[in-house]
Motif scaffolding. Structure first.
Motif, PDB file in Angstrom:
ATOM      1  N   ARG A 164     -24.678 -90.239  35.984  1.00 49.49           N
ATOM      2  CA  ARG A 164     -24.334 -89.591  37.256  1.00 49.49           C
ATOM      3  C   ARG A 164     -22.858 -89.816  37.591  1.00 49.49           C
ATOM      4  O   ARG A 164     -22.133 -88.887  37.950  1.00 49.49           O
ATOM      5  CB  ARG A 164     -25.243 -90.125  38.364  1.00 49.49           C
ATOM      6  CG  ARG A 164     -25.100 -89.409  39.679  1.00 49.49           C
ATOM      7  CD  ARG A 164     -26.051 -89.924  40.748  1.00 49.49           C
ATOM      8  NE  ARG A 164     -25.752 -91.311  41.111  1.00 49.49           N
ATOM      9  CZ  ARG A 164     -26.508 -92.366  40.812  1.00 49.49           C
ATOM     10  NH1 ARG A 164     -27.640 -92.210  40.159  1.00 49.49           N
ATOM     11  NH2 ARG A 164     -26.162 -93.576  41.172  1.00 49.49           N
ATOM     12  N   ILE A 165     -22.389 -91.038  37.446  1.00 52.83           N
ATOM     13  CA  ILE A 165     -20.997 -91.372  37.757  1.00 52.83           C
ATOM     14  C   ILE A 165     -20.058 -90.670  36.779  1.00 52.83           C
ATOM     15  O   ILE A 165     -19.048 -90.073  37.178  1.00 52.83           O
ATOM     16  CB  ILE A 165     -20.788 -92.903  37.720  1.00 52.83           C
ATOM     17  CG1 ILE A 165     -21.540 -93.542  38.889  1.00 52.83           C
ATOM     18  CG2 ILE A 165     -19.310 -93.260  37.750  1.00 52.83           C
ATOM     19  CD1 ILE A 165     -21.676 -95.048  38.790  1.00 52.83           C
ATOM     20  N   ARG A 166     -20.380 -90.726  35.484  1.00 53.00           N
ATOM     21  CA  ARG A 166     -19.535 -90.103  34.469  1.00 53.00           C
ATOM     22  C   ARG A 166     -19.426 -88.595  34.693  1.00 53.00           C
ATOM     23  O   ARG A 166     -18.351 -88.025  34.578  1.00 53.00           O
ATOM     24  CB  ARG A 166     -20.070 -90.414  33.068  1.00 53.00           C
ATOM     25  CG  ARG A 166     -19.079 -90.057  31.976  1.00 53.00           C
ATOM     26  CD  ARG A 166     -19.606 -90.364  30.598  1.00 53.00           C
ATOM     27  NE  ARG A 166     -19.657 -91.793  30.341  1.00 53.00           N
ATOM     28  CZ  ARG A 166     -20.088 -92.329  29.207  1.00 53.00           C
ATOM     29  NH1 ARG A 166     -20.523 -91.536  28.232  1.00 53.00           N
ATOM     30  NH2 ARG A 166     -20.112 -93.618  29.033  1.00 53.00           N
ATOM     31  N   PHE A 168     -19.845 -86.913  37.570  1.00 58.52           N
ATOM     32  CA  PHE A 168     -19.068 -86.668  38.783  1.00 58.52           C
ATOM     33  C   PHE A 168     -17.569 -86.752  38.479  1.00 58.52           C
ATOM     34  O   PHE A 168     -16.797 -85.872  38.864  1.00 58.52           O
ATOM     35  CB  PHE A 168     -19.464 -87.678  39.869  1.00 58.52           C
ATOM     36  CG  PHE A 168     -18.657 -87.556  41.132  1.00 58.52           C
ATOM     37  CD1 PHE A 168     -18.945 -86.571  42.056  1.00 58.52           C
ATOM     38  CD2 PHE A 168     -17.616 -88.437  41.388  1.00 58.52           C
ATOM     39  CE1 PHE A 168     -18.199 -86.453  43.221  1.00 58.52           C
ATOM     40  CE2 PHE A 168     -16.863 -88.326  42.547  1.00 58.52           C
ATOM     41  CZ  PHE A 168     -17.154 -87.333  43.468  1.00 58.52           C
ATOM     42  N   ARG A 169     -17.166 -87.789  37.795  1.00 58.53           N
ATOM     43  CA  ARG A 169     -15.748 -87.985  37.478  1.00 58.53           C
ATOM     44  C   ARG A 169     -15.244 -86.921  36.493  1.00 58.53           C
ATOM     45  O   ARG A 169     -14.131 -86.417  36.644  1.00 58.53           O
ATOM     46  CB  ARG A 169     -15.529 -89.376  36.902  1.00 58.53           C
ATOM     47  CG  ARG A 169     -15.698 -90.446  37.943  1.00 58.53           C
ATOM     48  CD  ARG A 169     -15.532 -91.837  37.366  1.00 58.53           C
ATOM     49  NE  ARG A 169     -15.687 -92.843  38.409  1.00 58.53           N
ATOM     50  CZ  ARG A 169     -15.859 -94.125  38.168  1.00 58.53           C
ATOM     51  NH1 ARG A 169     -15.874 -94.579  36.932  1.00 58.53           N
ATOM     52  NH2 ARG A 169     -15.994 -94.967  39.167  1.00 58.53           N
TER      53      ARG A 169
END
Length: 183
Positions: A164-166, A168-169
């Motif tokens: 999820r973080i990867r 988004f970035r």
């Protein structure tokens, strides 16, 4: 001496299960490679290599860990990475060529149609060239191949939270790159 009677495998079983997985996802795997190469022979060979690896490891496939599609696209990523390494180094070219069978006209025409259908996907991948490999991987699996984040996390071997973080970035970086190139 009489041979002992071997029990027949029940109808269906793992072979039928793999056949269902193959039939349901062969187009996804073919499209994955069609976005990466314009050569129908390469698309056919890479797709076949993916399913050879899949069938040899199907006994270890655990549907509880992810979908068959995610599992197959994870294998396809590794197949394509190995293919690119071999091409970039120029080794084993003769061995790869010796193992190819020529496609008949209908097979080649069908793959050309599929490759053309993936042209917009190839254009997007070309635009993503400025991103890191990790960013390209998450965007491609989720936004281009249409996998859900959980499937993509399994294919990449990372946790759902990290995925999820990867993602988004990576999307933010892509918006920035696209904005700079078109602004």
């Amino acid at each position: 001496m009489a041979r002992p009677h071997r029990a027949e495998a029940p109808p269906g079983g793992r072979i039928a299960e793999f056949e269902q997985v193959y039939r349901a996802h062969v187009r996804d795997v073919t499209a994955y490679f069609a976005r990466r190469t314009r050569d129908p022979q390469n698309v056919a060979d890479l797709t076949a290599d993916t399913f050879v690896r899949a069938i040899t490891s199907f006994a270890a496939f655990d549907p509880a860990r992810g979908s068959p599609r995610g599992w197959l696209l994870g294998i396809a990523r590794h197949v394509f990475a190995r293919y690119c390494e071999g091409v970039s180094r120029g080794r084993d070219a003769a061995a790869r060529l010796a193992g190819w069978r020529e496609l008949d006209v209908d097979e080649a025409a069908e793959l050309v149609v599929r490759i053309d259908a993936e042209r917009s996907g190839r254009a997007l991948l070309d635009g993503m060239a400025e991103l890191s490999q990790a960013d390209r991987d998450v965007i491609e699996l989720v936004d281009i191949a249409g996998m859900d984040r959980g499937e993509a996390a399994v294919a990449l071997g990372i946790s759902p939270g990290a995925m999820r973080i990867r993602l988004f970035r990576a999307r933010g970086r892509l918006r920035k790159v696209v904005g700079e190139n078109h602004g």
